[in-house]
Scaffold this motif. Sequence first.
Motif, short mmCIF file in Angstrom:
data_model
loop_
_atom_site.label_atom_id
_atom_site.label_comp_id
_atom_site.label_asym_id
_atom_site.label_seq_id
_atom_site.Cartn_x
_atom_site.Cartn_y
_atom_site.Cartn_z
N UNK A 32 0.84 -1.20 0.00
CA UNK A 32 0.00 0.00 0.00
C UNK A 32 0.87 1.25 0.00
N UNK A 33 1.99 1.19 0.71
CA UNK A 33 2.89 2.34 0.78
C UNK A 33 3.39 2.70 -0.61
N UNK A 34 3.88 1.68 -1.34
CA UNK A 34 4.41 1.95 -2.68
C UNK A 34 3.28 2.40 -3.61
N UNK A 101 5.56 -4.32 7.46
CA UNK A 101 4.78 -3.34 8.20
C UNK A 101 5.00 -1.94 7.63
N UNK A 102 6.27 -1.62 7.36
CA UNK A 102 6.61 -0.31 6.79
C UNK A 102 6.00 -0.17 5.39
N UNK A 103 6.05 -1.28 4.63
CA UNK A 103 5.53 -1.23 3.26
C UNK A 103 4.02 -1.44 3.22
N UNK A 109 2.13 -9.32 6.84
CA UNK A 109 2.29 -9.05 8.27
C UNK A 109 1.50 -10.07 9.08
N UNK A 110 0.27 -10.28 8.67
CA UNK A 110 -0.62 -11.22 9.39
C UNK A 110 -0.02 -12.62 9.40
N UNK A 111 0.45 -13.07 8.24
CA UNK A 111 0.96 -14.45 8.17
C UNK A 111 2.22 -14.62 9.01
N UNK B 5 7.69 -2.43 16.63
CA UNK B 5 6.75 -1.51 17.26
C UNK B 5 5.81 -2.26 18.20
N UNK B 6 5.31 -1.55 19.19
CA UNK B 6 4.39 -2.15 20.17
C UNK B 6 3.24 -2.86 19.49
#
Lengths: 155, 419
Positions: A32-34, A101-103, A109-111, B5-6
Amino acid sequence: MSTKSQEKQLITLKSWDEEEFVVEESVAVKSETIKNIIEDCGLELIPLPNVDGKTLAKVIEYCTKHSTGSNDDSEDLKKFDDEFLDSKEIPVLIDIVLAANYLNIESLVEKICTKIADRIKDMSVEEVREAFKIENDFTPEEEKKIRNEHAWAFE
Amino acid sequence: MESLPDAIVQYILSHMSNAKDVASCTSVSTRWKDSMPYLRSLYFPRNIFDNLKGVETPDRIVRQIISQIFQLEELVVYCPFSGAGLCSWLSIAGPSLRNLELRMDNLVDQHSCNDSPSKLDCISAAGNLESLKLWGVLMTKSPKWDSFKKLRNLEIVGARLEDPALSDALRACPNLTHLLLLGCEGLRSVSIELLQLEQCKLDFYGVGNCSLSLTSPKLEYLEVQGCSWIRVHETQCLRNLSIANNSGRVYMVDFGKLVALESLSVRGVQWCWDAISKILQMASEVKNLYMKVEFTGDFEALLPFPEVDFVEFFNSHPKLQKLDIHGAMFAALCQKNSLKNVDSRFVIPSLEEVVITVRSPLNAEQKMSTLESMIKYGRNLKKMGIKILQMKSSHSSADDFFEDVCRFRYMNRKVVSIE
């Protein structure tokens, strides 16, 4: 936006340690970030100062596999996900989850979080600290108190 | 992990719900301990407290863990506990709980009834529940429940109930969409009126003579076992229906129009002829049909089925795609009004898959003829499976029959298979 709808748009992603990766736009926008950067700025070379080359390569591997258009529930994809995650140690998974997370790649992230939680279940407290490089910051009294409270959990 | 992060730490930890893992994680570091309150779900397995030493009780330990959580949404307890314990937990977590699953163990517990607050009554404190699952329940008195307005899913497995107690309990759950009552005994006459109910699965133990009256106009899926008398009038949405009775006789089925019914399953030892012919007649739109009733007869005597004409049967179920038919009912299918005289335009248009189970070599010729007709007139038939069960091979007719079936299979190799 793009008039060249027949050609596949290519985007270059650059990690903080100067490694460059050329990927199709359809793969890159899994993040989403990109996606937002492309929509707002129309860049073709995107610097990612928060991700190192090695980790970025792995994230791209995941995104590429998940943008083939096939159903997210397919056997092949599940198999890929399992192998992708099982073959990596916790420190590597942590690097990837930070990057994801950043991207803003929610599914990844969930997996990873689920996989890490699974791994932790079978680990002792000391093993967890070692894998995550966490310092035990309890005072001896505090630690003793906690262990006593949950004595039944430490068999 | 210091760089995580938390939110990610909490997200990882929120995937742990087994209380044992949660407890051991609290001693990893202060940051992990401080993330505990953000957990949403707790699970206490059956034997988690088997090795308790000293003065600790399961009730107290569970309470202590729950008291550290801000907003517990899901609680699953399989380990033993008391009514007083449950009350104390729900006084803390009650309002935020959405899912509650409890192993009540009331059926074996001798001294559950009198003194301490009843476990069932305590559940009221979780007024915002969306899903409630109870195992091993004794509900012979009406539980003191106000109203679970948000409750959508109720499951009771392994229970001894009384009719009025069940009625009162269901009255407290007016917005249920899913109801499961499995392995329940003690019921005689069940009357359910749940206007939002979409899926209902009922399995009543006993002698199979329960009566059921169900009013749920949005019902899409209904499975009933153990009733002899069933009335369901509002059936405009019903797509899937399964009626079975393993111990008693199905005497009467009274349904509204089954316009949406796609799948029907009828099973049991004995159905009155009226009941079975009526339900088959009403299920004219079905695509899937499973039939395994062994006998008919209105009274004690177990009678074989009267003949059912093959052509009439398929003409009255023109959308039939999949048929699974057993023993006695298959044997009753025959060309009563000989196919030689039948309209040459007769076809079985939609039938794609048939599974036939035979147990006896009696009337072999008729059975073979039925099989052949299915292939002949079922122009879309892709698969026919023939299961031959428990045939007493001491009779030479069994061998002959088996040979006939094998020859039939050979001649229709693409379609037929034998198990």
